[in-house]
Scaffold this active site. Sequence first.
Site, mmCIF file in Angstrom:
data_model
loop_
_atom_site.group_PDB
_atom_site.id
_atom_site.type_symbol
_atom_site.label_atom_id
_atom_site.label_comp_id
_atom_site.label_asym_id
_atom_site.label_seq_id
_atom_site.Cartn_x
_atom_site.Cartn_y
_atom_site.Cartn_z
ATOM 1 N N GLY A 53 -2.964 -11.846 -38.430
ATOM 2 C CA GLY A 53 -3.824 -12.824 -39.071
ATOM 3 C C GLY A 53 -4.776 -13.433 -38.083
ATOM 4 O O GLY A 53 -4.420 -13.636 -36.937
ATOM 5 N N HIS A 54 -6.010 -13.640 -38.489
ATOM 6 C CA HIS A 54 -6.897 -14.416 -37.652
ATOM 7 C C HIS A 54 -7.697 -15.393 -38.503
ATOM 8 O O HIS A 54 -7.970 -15.155 -39.672
ATOM 9 C CB HIS A 54 -7.802 -13.543 -36.764
ATOM 10 C CG HIS A 54 -8.400 -12.379 -37.467
ATOM 11 N ND1 HIS A 54 -7.896 -11.111 -37.345
ATOM 12 C CD2 HIS A 54 -9.447 -12.295 -38.300
ATOM 13 C CE1 HIS A 54 -8.620 -10.294 -38.077
ATOM 14 N NE2 HIS A 54 -9.566 -10.981 -38.665
ATOM 15 N N ASP B 45 -0.835 -12.828 -30.860
ATOM 16 C CA ASP B 45 -1.414 -14.179 -30.891
ATOM 17 C C ASP B 45 -2.096 -14.560 -29.578
ATOM 18 O O ASP B 45 -2.130 -15.728 -29.208
ATOM 19 C CB ASP B 45 -0.340 -15.243 -31.225
ATOM 20 C CG ASP B 45 0.459 -14.880 -32.443
ATOM 21 O OD1 ASP B 45 -0.150 -14.432 -33.414
ATOM 22 O OD2 ASP B 45 1.696 -15.041 -32.422
ATOM 23 N N LYS C 284 -6.968 -12.594 -29.644
ATOM 24 C CA LYS C 284 -7.794 -11.373 -29.764
ATOM 25 C C LYS C 284 -8.952 -11.585 -30.724
ATOM 26 O O LYS C 284 -10.006 -11.003 -30.545
ATOM 27 C CB LYS C 284 -6.943 -10.193 -30.265
ATOM 28 C CG LYS C 284 -5.898 -9.721 -29.288
ATOM 29 C CD LYS C 284 -5.132 -8.535 -29.827
ATOM 30 C CE LYS C 284 -4.318 -8.865 -31.056
ATOM 31 N NZ LYS C 284 -3.182 -9.765 -30.861
ATOM 32 N N GLN D 202 -1.194 -7.555 -33.311
ATOM 33 C CA GLN D 202 0.020 -7.866 -32.544
ATOM 34 C C GLN D 202 -0.222 -7.621 -31.044
ATOM 35 O O GLN D 202 -1.344 -7.742 -30.600
ATOM 36 C CB GLN D 202 1.223 -7.072 -33.053
ATOM 37 C CG GLN D 202 1.740 -7.513 -34.419
ATOM 38 C CD GLN D 202 1.071 -6.794 -35.575
ATOM 39 O OE1 GLN D 202 0.820 -5.610 -35.498
ATOM 40 N NE2 GLN D 202 0.773 -7.506 -36.628
#
Length: 447
Positions: free
Chosen positions: A40-41, A13, A16, A223
């Site tokens: 997730g983004h 988180d 990135k 991650q």
Amino acid sequence: MANVIVIGAQWGDEGKGKITDLLSRSADVVVRYQGGVNAGHTIVVKGQTFKLHLIPSGILYPNTDCIIGCGTVIDPQILIAELDQLKELNISTDHLLISETAHVTMPYHRLIDQASEERRGSHKIGTTGRGIGPTYADKSERTGIRVLDLMDPDGLREQLEWTINYKNVILEKLYNLPPLDPQEVIEQYLGYAERLRPHVVDTSLKISDAIQRRRNILFEGAQGTLLDLDHGTYPYVTSSNPVAGGACVGTGVGPTMIDRVIGVSKAYTTRVGEGPFPTELDGELGELLCDRGAEFGTTTGRKRRCGWFDAVIGRYAVRINGMDCMALTKLDVLDELEEIKVCVAYDIDGQRSEHFPTSSRQFARCRPIYKTLPGWKVSTTHCRTLEDLPQAALDYLKFLAELMEVPIAIVSLGASRDQTIIVEDPIHGPKRALLHPDGTPATLLSA
Ligand code: IMP
């Protein structure tokens, strides 16, 4: 651009998504190399916000090939939902390629992940419950289903009948859960297979071909370093290798083909899930960082734990990843603070240590040794060059760069693309490994 790996330098988180998006503009190929739908983004397209878990954000650039490499684990149901979302927005997904040898997350993986977390009680890891650990466990145990197995209906029927009957014993006897119907799962996954088939190729060959043709490749880690199975805060880690070394294994590319490693770190620290966190802030300050940084997980919506920047972790991430430079995100979240602390070393049982301990039990006993710096107390969200920054913010950045001995090449001050300071070219600027004759790194943040 050359062949570049982007990794998270903390517990995931780190932002990135934004940095990869910036760099993707000059990439011909973007490759995801590990993890699954635990990542997730959030992407904003044409004013619409949506969340991607598996498809690299490079998908928004029609001329950029997007590859999901063999080191990832694929949940076809979620992947297909992502493809559907993109289609609705008229975004082409023809340039998405999926590795034949990536492993597939099955319904029993998700059930076992959730049931085993419950069974662990106070020893739980705090997983995302998406079946990631059990999918990688089957890969190691050699009972996994790979994408190429999905593509062979007769083989899949045979393999899944056996596997589901085997997993049903675990579901029923160990976790008191109802068994899965093998035929139902087989039909469901055969349907998924037909939808994914046009995207499935030998991605290692594709990447090798791109390297031969001197195309620019961006390897995107999910991650972060401290969630790495081998180098993270075990057992409170994920089940893959987010570190830069994982990019080679997870794509089938030799290490000599990699030109650069860029680390991404927040200007403070966050963590989701269980496990020690020496600089964690309880109370008002923690809440303030959480609110200002909108620190809620993309995948599970869980509130992230927040704390001060930990330079011991930063130095460790620089070493483990062979990081050339760093992108520091969310500096603006600190704008309101009177003073800012940075953990420069740990006190472990009365001994000062500058090094990250390998034992989680020892890590739990680490007490941060802080250096306190003055805050800047003005908004930085409009800053576009280092000269625009208040002196205290610049001092903070210089202090971090010197502590970690890594140049800070990018500073991010907000979610949008333009809220960014490019200090130096992250791809073509000097590498950290190149030292001045007096032994100091070639470039730290330069004002
Ligand atoms: P798993 O990957 O779902 O098995 O979860 C293992 C640990 O990694 C848990 O602490 C999760 O909260 C953490 N984790 C997994 N994916 C992410 C991520 O994308 N960001 C932050 N933490 C993550």
